[in-house]
Design an enzyme around this catalytic site. Structure first.
Site, PDB file in Angstrom:
ATOM      1  N   TYR A   1     -24.344  -8.805 -23.599  1.00 34.51           N
ATOM      2  CA  TYR A   1     -23.921 -10.175 -23.885  1.00 34.51           C
ATOM      3  C   TYR A   1     -24.512 -11.140 -22.882  1.00 34.51           C
ATOM      4  CZ  TYR A   1     -20.398  -8.577 -27.256  1.00 34.51           C
ATOM      5  OH  TYR A   1     -19.762  -8.036 -28.336  1.00 34.51           O
TER       6      TYR A   1
ATOM      7  N   LYS B   1       6.261   5.404 -11.376  1.00 36.79           N
ATOM      8  CA  LYS B   1       6.297   4.254 -12.288  1.00 36.79           C
ATOM      9  C   LYS B   1       4.940   4.099 -12.972  1.00 36.79           C
ATOM     10  CE  LYS B   1       5.379   1.264  -8.303  1.00 36.79           C
ATOM     11  NZ  LYS B   1       6.012   0.465  -7.244  1.00 36.79           N
TER      12      LYS B   1
ATOM     13  N   MET C   1     -16.281  -4.497 -24.495  1.00 42.59           N
ATOM     14  CA  MET C   1     -14.972  -3.875 -24.747  1.00 42.59           C
ATOM     15  C   MET C   1     -15.061  -2.351 -24.769  1.00 42.59           C
ATOM     16  SD  MET C   1     -12.360  -4.409 -27.938  1.00 42.59           S
ATOM     17  CE  MET C   1     -12.266  -6.174 -27.720  1.00 42.59           C
TER      18      MET C   1
ATOM     19  N   ARG D   1      11.086 -10.704  -3.252  1.00 43.82           N
ATOM     20  CA  ARG D   1      10.738 -10.306  -4.609  1.00 43.82           C
ATOM     21  C   ARG D   1      11.982  -9.706  -5.261  1.00 43.82           C
ATOM     22  NH1 ARG D   1       6.053  -5.798  -5.520  1.00 43.82           N
ATOM     23  NH2 ARG D   1       7.803  -4.474  -4.962  1.00 43.82           N
TER      24      ARG D   1
HETATM   25  C1  LIG Z   1       5.647   0.983  -6.008  1.00 46.81           C
HETATM   26  C2  LIG Z   1       6.662   1.140  -4.947  1.00 46.81           C
HETATM   27  C3  LIG Z   1       6.550   2.165  -4.003  1.00 46.81           C
HETATM   28  C4  LIG Z   1       5.321   3.038  -3.901  1.00 46.81           C
HETATM   29  O1  LIG Z   1       4.328   2.274  -3.258  1.00 46.81           O
HETATM   30  P1  LIG Z   1       2.871   2.886  -2.953  1.00 46.81           P
HETATM   31  O2  LIG Z   1       2.190   1.807  -2.192  1.00 46.81           O
HETATM   32  O3  LIG Z   1       2.243   3.116  -4.272  1.00 46.81           O
HETATM   33  O4  LIG Z   1       3.081   4.120  -2.180  1.00 46.81           O
HETATM   34  C5  LIG Z   1       7.585   2.348  -3.112  1.00 46.81           C
HETATM   35  N1  LIG Z   1       8.669   1.532  -3.132  1.00 46.81           N
HETATM   36  C6  LIG Z   1       8.789   0.511  -3.999  1.00 46.81           C
HETATM   37  C7  LIG Z   1       9.985  -0.351  -3.952  1.00 46.81           C
HETATM   38  C8  LIG Z   1       7.788   0.268  -4.929  1.00 46.81           C
HETATM   39  O5  LIG Z   1       7.901  -0.763  -5.772  1.00 46.81           O
END
Ligand SMILES: *Cc1c(COP(=O)(O)O)cnc(C)c1O
Length: 361
Positions: A256, A37, A304, A135
């Protein structure tokens, strides 16, 4: 390294592959997926996915449907699942691209079952059980409803039942065991299917093996065992060039609001990296870069596009010199600790304007 731009992001796909193999070796109970992801945690899914395929990875997870569509052609035959679940109007797209929704509510289950009825065939999916994260995933009362009426799953072929651990990086957090036993109880009440439990850190807990592990962070070199030595190989190096040098007198400020003032006459190197590149502003005054392995302190505010370093003690540093901002000397986890965040956020924030060099593509 020959820099081709003011900043270079080196991405070591051999290291990603080695990390995947090391994780696969620690998980004898079942295969190990690649969680890709957010563009493979910022490293670039278009190169990470084919490389993991070559290593033998057959399961991929994204968060969004569009991310899964983007990698479909790169992983022919692999299972690609979308963690964020199913919007009913996207059901056709999942089918067209041969993608699996991770179903996390009765509503999503009903929508996928309806799609299966429309097509007159079984459709594969994952079921997500919420065991305490509150969640995503089926809450306890929806697991009960499903257990009481398993026909609701008619037309759905559950490839895996999964849950997600909320505190797996903390070895002795009682939440881990609580989630594992809630998951086992929920699975026992649902139609039999292979199970998927651990993320990266979960793979380093005893007894959290399953039929499919889902590591993301550890693949990319983030330490799955915080507080203990990092068993993973670093995968990225972020280098930036010095644009200009300044000789300043004691008492002069830099950047800054002059948040740093020289206490002696100093040499300041201005480097082409800023918060727009994923070098957090929260690091201002609290990070180190490295030149030939020697630390040089970040001074003043990160702006930036620019950051300033006190290189008074390193006369070899001049315009065009390269500083390592992230890499073996400055791991994402350590930078994150200094910025008050985690290594995940450091990697996924890596900007789009770095010249990217891939090793081992
Ligand atoms: C992001 C995610 C993972 C991977 O988690 P890591 O801590 O990056 O290994 C696995 N399962 C779900 C449901 C996730 O959202």
């Amino acid at each position: 390294m020959t820099p081709t731009g003011p900043t270079v992001l080196e991405i070591d796909l051999d290291a990603v592959a080695a990390n995947w193999r090391a994780l696969a070796a620690r998980h004898p109970s079942g295969p190990v997926a690649g969680v890709v992801k957010a563009d493979a945690y910022g490293l670039g899914a278009s190169l990470v996915v084919p490389r993991l395929c070559r290593e033998g990875c057959r399961h991929f997870f994204t968060a969004h449907l569009a991310e899964a569509v983007a990698i479909r052609a790169l992983a022919p035959g692999a299972t690609i699942a979308v963690l964020n679940g199913l919007w009913p109007e996207q059901a056709g797209e999942y089918v067209a691209w041969d993608l699996l929704p991770v179903l996390g509510s009765l509503g999503e289950i009903d929508a996928w079952a309806a799609q299966a009825r429309r097509l007159g065939r079984e459709l594969p999916a994952l079921l997500h059980i919420d065991t305490g994260m509150n969640r995503l995933g089926l809450p306890a009362r929806e697991v009960d409803a499903l257990a009481d009426d398993p026909r609701r799953l008619a037309g759905i072929a559950p490839r895996f039942v999964m849950t997600h651990l909320a505190a797996s990086e903390i070895l002795d957090d009682p939440a881990n065991e609580a989630q594992r036993s809630r998951f086992a109880r929920a699975c026992a009440r649902l139609p039999a299917a292979p199970r998927s439990l651990a993320n990266s850190s979960g793979m380093f807990l005893d007894g959290f093996g399953s039929d499919l592990a889902r590591p993301g962070a550890a693949l990319y070199g983030i330490n799955p065992t915080p507080g203990r030595p990092n068993p993973m190989r670093p995968t990225v190096r972020l280098l930036a060039r010095v644009l200009q040098m300044r000789e300043i007198a004691a008492g002069e400020g830099v950047g800054y609001n002059a948040t740093w003032t020289a206490s002696r006459s100093s040499r300041i190197a201005t480097v082409a990296i800023g918060y727009a590149d994923g070098y957090p502003r929260a690091l201002s005054g609290r990070a180190l870069a490295f030149f030939d392995g020697h630390p040089v302190p970040l001074v003043g505010r990160v702006s930036m596009d620019l950051a300033t370093f006190d290189v008074t003690d390193h006369p070899a540093i001049g315009p065009g010199a390269c500083l390592e901002l992230i890499g073996p000397h400055a791991p994402p986890d350590e930078l994150a600790a200094r910025a008050g965040t985690n290594g995940y956020e450091i990697l996924t924030s890596l900007g789009r304007r770095h010249a990217r060099h891939h090793l081992g593509a």
